[in-house]
Each structure stands twice: as structure tokens, then as C-alpha cells.
Design a protein around this motif. Structure first.
Motif, short mmCIF file in Angstrom:
data_model
loop_
_atom_site.label_atom_id
_atom_site.label_comp_id
_atom_site.label_asym_id
_atom_site.label_seq_id
_atom_site.Cartn_x
_atom_site.Cartn_y
_atom_site.Cartn_z
N ASP A 1 39.66 43.46 38.51
CA ASP A 1 39.24 42.24 39.42
C ASP A 1 40.17 41.93 40.66
O ASP A 1 39.74 41.50 41.74
CB ASP A 1 38.97 41.14 38.52
N CYS A 2 41.60 41.99 40.36
CA CYS A 2 42.59 41.40 41.32
C CYS A 2 42.98 42.28 42.40
O CYS A 2 43.35 41.72 43.46
CB CYS A 2 43.69 40.91 40.52
N CYS B 1 45.43 41.58 36.18
CA CYS B 1 43.89 41.24 35.51
C CYS B 1 43.78 42.23 34.40
O CYS B 1 43.28 42.26 33.40
CB CYS B 1 42.80 40.91 36.29
#
Length: 151
Positions: free
Chosen positions: A44-45, A40
Motif C-alpha cells: 500500500d505505501c 506497510c
């Protein structure tokens, strides 16, 4: 503006030239340490998770210059650890893109919180995303390592 720095990565001193704005992820990949994956690019990931002083850090969110004098461990720095074996034994991956980030996060969890309960495991794993839905297998891999540590 570029600076020559020495980074301590996986137990080795690595000299490299960086821009002040380069993220740790960009620099690691420039150094051919490609285990931390760009996903990302906004934190986030978790595909880019590495350890900085044994703390899981999303390398897309940290400037490389901030890591001068710190100990960086990437997936390439782990060698046949219990969590790596557990991921294989529990089939805790599908496409594998998120796996290095999950392994790094789970490694930190199992070494720092050997008595982690189910809630702690889930809380730690929330920082990573698997689009192939291997969550149950990943949690089982973590549980299996924690059980081994209690023996």
C-alpha cells in the motif's frame, strides 16, 4: 529450503542465499541495501519501491527468486539524478521515510513519460504514501524535471 542465487543489483552481480519465500525487500536489506524501507509490507505505501527492469515495483510484494536474471535498481543505484536534485531543491520531503520510494517512482516516471501531464503525474504518485503531506512539493519536483527535459 534455501538456494544460492545471483542477483543483478545496481549494475553489479550479487551472490546471496535466499529462501524461496523471501521477498525482494528482505533480501535487499540483508545485502545492506537499506534505502527501500519496510512500511506497510502489503503493497500500500510504496516506501519499498525499487525498479525491476526499469519498472517501479513494491519490493515487499515480489519474491526475490522472481528477480533472478532481472535488472534491479535501488535508490543506492541512482547517483545525482535530476529527480534527486529536484527533491532537494523543492523541499519534497519531511521525515524522509517515504522519500526513496517516491524518488524511485518519480525517476521512472520522468524517464519513461517525459511528456507526462498533471493527471499522469498524479496517477503515478498515487502508488506511494507520504504521512507528512509533502505531496505538493513532490509533484513540483517531478514537474521541474519534466520541464528541464523539454528544454
Amino acid at each position: 529450503m534455501k538456494s544460492e542465487v545471483i542477483l543483478h543489483i545496481n549494475g553489479e552481480q550479487r551472490s546471496t542465499v535466499i529462501r524461496q519465500a523471501d521477498t525482494l525487500l528482505v533480501v535487499l536489506r540483508h545485502l545492506e541495501l537499506t534505502g527501500a524501507k519496510p512500511g506497510c509490507l502489503n503493497g500500500d505505501c510504496g516506501a519499498c519501491t525499487v525498479l525491476v527492469n526499469d519498472t517501479p515495483i513494491k519490493s515487499c510484494m515480489m519474491l526475490a527468486i522472481e528477480t533472478v536474471g532481472q535488472e534491479i535498481t535501488t535508490i543506492e543505484g541512482l547517483h545525482d539524478t535530476a529527480i534527486q536534485r529536484a527533491f532537494v531543491e523543492q523541499f519534497a520531503f519531511q521525515c524522509g521515510y517515504c522519500t526513496p520510494g517516491f524518488v524511485m517512482n518519480a525517476y521512472a516516471l520522468t524517464t519513461q513519460k517525459p511528456d507526462a501531464d498533471e493527471e499522469t503525474i498524479r496517477k503515478w504518485l498515487e502508488s506511494n504514501i507520504c504521512r507528512c503531506t509533502s505531496y505538493q512539493e513532490i509533484e513540483q519536483a517531478v514537474r521541474s524535471v519534466l520541464v528541464q527535459k523539454k528544454r
